[in-house]
Design a protein around this motif. Structure first.
Motif, PDB file in Angstrom:
ATOM      1  N   VAL A 146       0.818  -1.205   0.000  1.00 36.55           N
ATOM      2  CA  VAL A 146       0.000   0.000   0.000  1.00 36.55           C
ATOM      3  C   VAL A 146       0.859   1.266   0.000  1.00 36.55           C
ATOM      4  O   VAL A 146       0.494   2.265  -0.617  1.00 36.55           O
ATOM      5  CB  VAL A 146      -1.008  -0.007   1.167  1.00 36.55           C
ATOM      6  CG1 VAL A 146      -0.328   0.197   2.500  1.00 36.55           C
ATOM      7  CG2 VAL A 146      -2.102   1.009   0.952  1.00 36.55           C
ATOM      8  N   THR A 147       2.011   1.231   0.615  1.00 41.84           N
ATOM      9  CA  THR A 147       2.871   2.420   0.636  1.00 41.84           C
ATOM     10  C   THR A 147       3.502   2.697  -0.723  1.00 41.84           C
ATOM     11  O   THR A 147       3.887   3.819  -1.000  1.00 41.84           O
ATOM     12  CB  THR A 147       3.973   2.287   1.697  1.00 41.84           C
ATOM     13  OG1 THR A 147       4.704   1.097   1.462  1.00 41.84           O
ATOM     14  CG2 THR A 147       3.382   2.273   3.085  1.00 41.84           C
ATOM     15  N   ALA A 160      -4.218  -5.560  -7.045  1.00 40.92           N
ATOM     16  CA  ALA A 160      -3.135  -6.447  -7.491  1.00 40.92           C
ATOM     17  C   ALA A 160      -2.552  -5.945  -8.806  1.00 40.92           C
ATOM     18  O   ALA A 160      -1.332  -5.885  -8.978  1.00 40.92           O
ATOM     19  CB  ALA A 160      -3.646  -7.877  -7.640  1.00 40.92           C
ATOM     20  N   TRP A 161      -3.423  -5.557  -9.735  1.00 42.86           N
ATOM     21  CA  TRP A 161      -2.953  -5.044 -11.023  1.00 42.86           C
ATOM     22  C   TRP A 161      -2.146  -3.761 -10.826  1.00 42.86           C
ATOM     23  O   TRP A 161      -1.079  -3.591 -11.408  1.00 42.86           O
ATOM     24  CB  TRP A 161      -4.151  -4.794 -11.948  1.00 42.86           C
ATOM     25  CG  TRP A 161      -3.752  -4.146 -13.231  1.00 42.86           C
ATOM     26  CD1 TRP A 161      -3.144  -4.740 -14.294  1.00 42.86           C
ATOM     27  CD2 TRP A 161      -3.905  -2.777 -13.573  1.00 42.86           C
ATOM     28  NE1 TRP A 161      -2.923  -3.816 -15.280  1.00 42.86           N
ATOM     29  CE2 TRP A 161      -3.384  -2.595 -14.863  1.00 42.86           C
ATOM     30  CE3 TRP A 161      -4.446  -1.676 -12.909  1.00 42.86           C
ATOM     31  CZ2 TRP A 161      -3.379  -1.370 -15.503  1.00 42.86           C
ATOM     32  CZ3 TRP A 161      -4.445  -0.457 -13.558  1.00 42.86           C
ATOM     33  CH2 TRP A 161      -3.922  -0.315 -14.827  1.00 42.86           C
ATOM     34  N   ARG A 162      -2.638  -2.870  -9.979  1.00 44.74           N
ATOM     35  CA  ARG A 162      -1.912  -1.618  -9.750  1.00 44.74           C
ATOM     36  C   ARG A 162      -0.589  -1.860  -9.022  1.00 44.74           C
ATOM     37  O   ARG A 162       0.387  -1.174  -9.273  1.00 44.74           O
ATOM     38  CB  ARG A 162      -2.770  -0.648  -8.951  1.00 44.74           C
ATOM     39  CG  ARG A 162      -3.866  -0.069  -9.789  1.00 44.74           C
ATOM     40  CD  ARG A 162      -4.543   1.040  -9.075  1.00 44.74           C
ATOM     41  NE  ARG A 162      -5.509   1.672  -9.963  1.00 44.74           N
ATOM     42  CZ  ARG A 162      -6.228   2.695  -9.617  1.00 44.74           C
ATOM     43  NH1 ARG A 162      -6.121   3.224  -8.414  1.00 44.74           N
ATOM     44  NH2 ARG A 162      -7.083   3.212 -10.466  1.00 44.74           N
ATOM     45  N   TRP A 163      -0.561  -2.808  -8.110  1.00 49.58           N
ATOM     46  CA  TRP A 163       0.664  -3.103  -7.377  1.00 49.58           C
ATOM     47  C   TRP A 163       1.703  -3.704  -8.319  1.00 49.58           C
ATOM     48  O   TRP A 163       2.870  -3.334  -8.292  1.00 49.58           O
ATOM     49  CB  TRP A 163       0.364  -4.049  -6.233  1.00 49.58           C
ATOM     50  CG  TRP A 163       1.469  -4.276  -5.255  1.00 49.58           C
ATOM     51  CD1 TRP A 163       2.626  -3.555  -5.103  1.00 49.58           C
ATOM     52  CD2 TRP A 163       1.525  -5.302  -4.257  1.00 49.58           C
ATOM     53  NE1 TRP A 163       3.373  -4.069  -4.080  1.00 49.58           N
ATOM     54  CE2 TRP A 163       2.724  -5.145  -3.540  1.00 49.58           C
ATOM     55  CE3 TRP A 163       0.679  -6.326  -3.903  1.00 49.58           C
ATOM     56  CZ2 TRP A 163       3.093  -5.977  -2.498  1.00 49.58           C
ATOM     57  CZ3 TRP A 163       1.045  -7.144  -2.859  1.00 49.58           C
ATOM     58  CH2 TRP A 163       2.232  -6.971  -2.165  1.00 49.58           C
ATOM     59  N   ILE A 175      -0.463   4.298 -11.247  1.00 53.00           N
ATOM     60  CA  ILE A 175      -1.025   5.263 -10.315  1.00 53.00           C
ATOM     61  C   ILE A 175      -2.092   6.047 -11.070  1.00 53.00           C
ATOM     62  O   ILE A 175      -1.854   6.545 -12.162  1.00 53.00           O
ATOM     63  CB  ILE A 175       0.050   6.235  -9.780  1.00 53.00           C
ATOM     64  CG1 ILE A 175       1.175   5.466  -9.100  1.00 53.00           C
ATOM     65  CG2 ILE A 175      -0.547   7.263  -8.843  1.00 53.00           C
ATOM     66  CD1 ILE A 175       0.781   4.741  -7.848  1.00 53.00           C
ATOM     67  N   GLU A 176      -3.257   6.145 -10.481  1.00 49.66           N
ATOM     68  CA  GLU A 176      -4.348   6.876 -11.116  1.00 49.66           C
ATOM     69  C   GLU A 176      -3.995   8.358 -11.151  1.00 49.66           C
ATOM     70  O   GLU A 176      -3.561   8.941 -10.158  1.00 49.66           O
ATOM     71  CB  GLU A 176      -5.621   6.659 -10.311  1.00 49.66           C
ATOM     72  CG  GLU A 176      -6.818   7.364 -10.869  1.00 49.66           C
ATOM     73  CD  GLU A 176      -8.057   7.117 -10.035  1.00 49.66           C
ATOM     74  OE1 GLU A 176      -9.014   7.830 -10.239  1.00 49.66           O
ATOM     75  OE2 GLU A 176      -8.034   6.217  -9.184  1.00 49.66           O
ATOM     76  N   HIS A 228      -7.986  15.314  -8.726  1.00 53.71           N
ATOM     77  CA  HIS A 228      -7.748  15.328  -7.281  1.00 53.71           C
ATOM     78  C   HIS A 228      -6.252  15.176  -6.982  1.00 53.71           C
ATOM     79  O   HIS A 228      -5.695  15.909  -6.169  1.00 53.71           O
ATOM     80  CB  HIS A 228      -8.545  14.208  -6.612  1.00 53.71           C
ATOM     81  CG  HIS A 228      -8.267  14.066  -5.150  1.00 53.71           C
ATOM     82  ND1 HIS A 228      -8.744  14.938  -4.219  1.00 53.71           N
ATOM     83  CD2 HIS A 228      -7.539  13.158  -4.467  1.00 53.71           C
ATOM     84  CE1 HIS A 228      -8.328  14.574  -3.019  1.00 53.71           C
ATOM     85  NE2 HIS A 228      -7.598  13.489  -3.149  1.00 53.71           N
ATOM     86  N   ARG A 229      -5.595  14.207  -7.633  1.00 53.28           N
ATOM     87  CA  ARG A 229      -4.156  14.015  -7.419  1.00 53.28           C
ATOM     88  C   ARG A 229      -3.358  15.216  -7.925  1.00 53.28           C
ATOM     89  O   ARG A 229      -2.360  15.589  -7.327  1.00 53.28           O
ATOM     90  CB  ARG A 229      -3.686  12.733  -8.086  1.00 53.28           C
ATOM     91  CG  ARG A 229      -4.139  11.486  -7.352  1.00 53.28           C
ATOM     92  CD  ARG A 229      -3.309  10.304  -7.795  1.00 53.28           C
ATOM     93  NE  ARG A 229      -3.758   9.095  -7.172  1.00 53.28           N
ATOM     94  CZ  ARG A 229      -3.239   8.601  -6.046  1.00 53.28           C
ATOM     95  NH1 ARG A 229      -2.270   9.211  -5.450  1.00 53.28           N
ATOM     96  NH2 ARG A 229      -3.704   7.479  -5.536  1.00 53.28           N
TER      97      ARG A 229
END
Length: 88
Positions: A32-33, A62-65, A70-71, A75-76
């Motif tokens: 997660v970090t 899992a796919w993102r990890w 990163i989306e 907002h980001r």
């Protein structure tokens, strides 16, 4: 609905949930970090709060990890801008 079909549906759901719990235990302790570095400084109770969502959406996480995706959304972008303004 025949009993065999109902048992198959319930078994598939149980397998998905079990895989989600196993993934969540690994992801919340290590991964997660990588997706959000701010979680490293957050209280440990945050990980308990996001646990049900990670269990339910484990294929997405899992796919993102794995890919490191990163989306990138408004907002980001606003968060990056405000961090940059604070650093100045």
């Amino acid at each position: 609905m025949p009993l065999e079909i109902a048992q198959l549906v319930v078994g598939a759901f149980e397998g998905y949930a079990l895989a989600g719990v196993g993934f969540a235990l690994m992801f919340l302790t290590r991964g997660v970090t990588r997706l959000d570095p701010r979680v490293a400084g957050a209280p440990k109770t945050l990980r308990l709060l996001i646990l049900p969502g990670v269990v339910a959406l484990w294929p997405l996480f899992a796919w993102r990890w794995i890919t490191g995706a990163i989306e990138d959304n408004p907002h980001r972008a606003t968060a990056r801008e405000s961090r940059g303004a604070l650093a100045r």
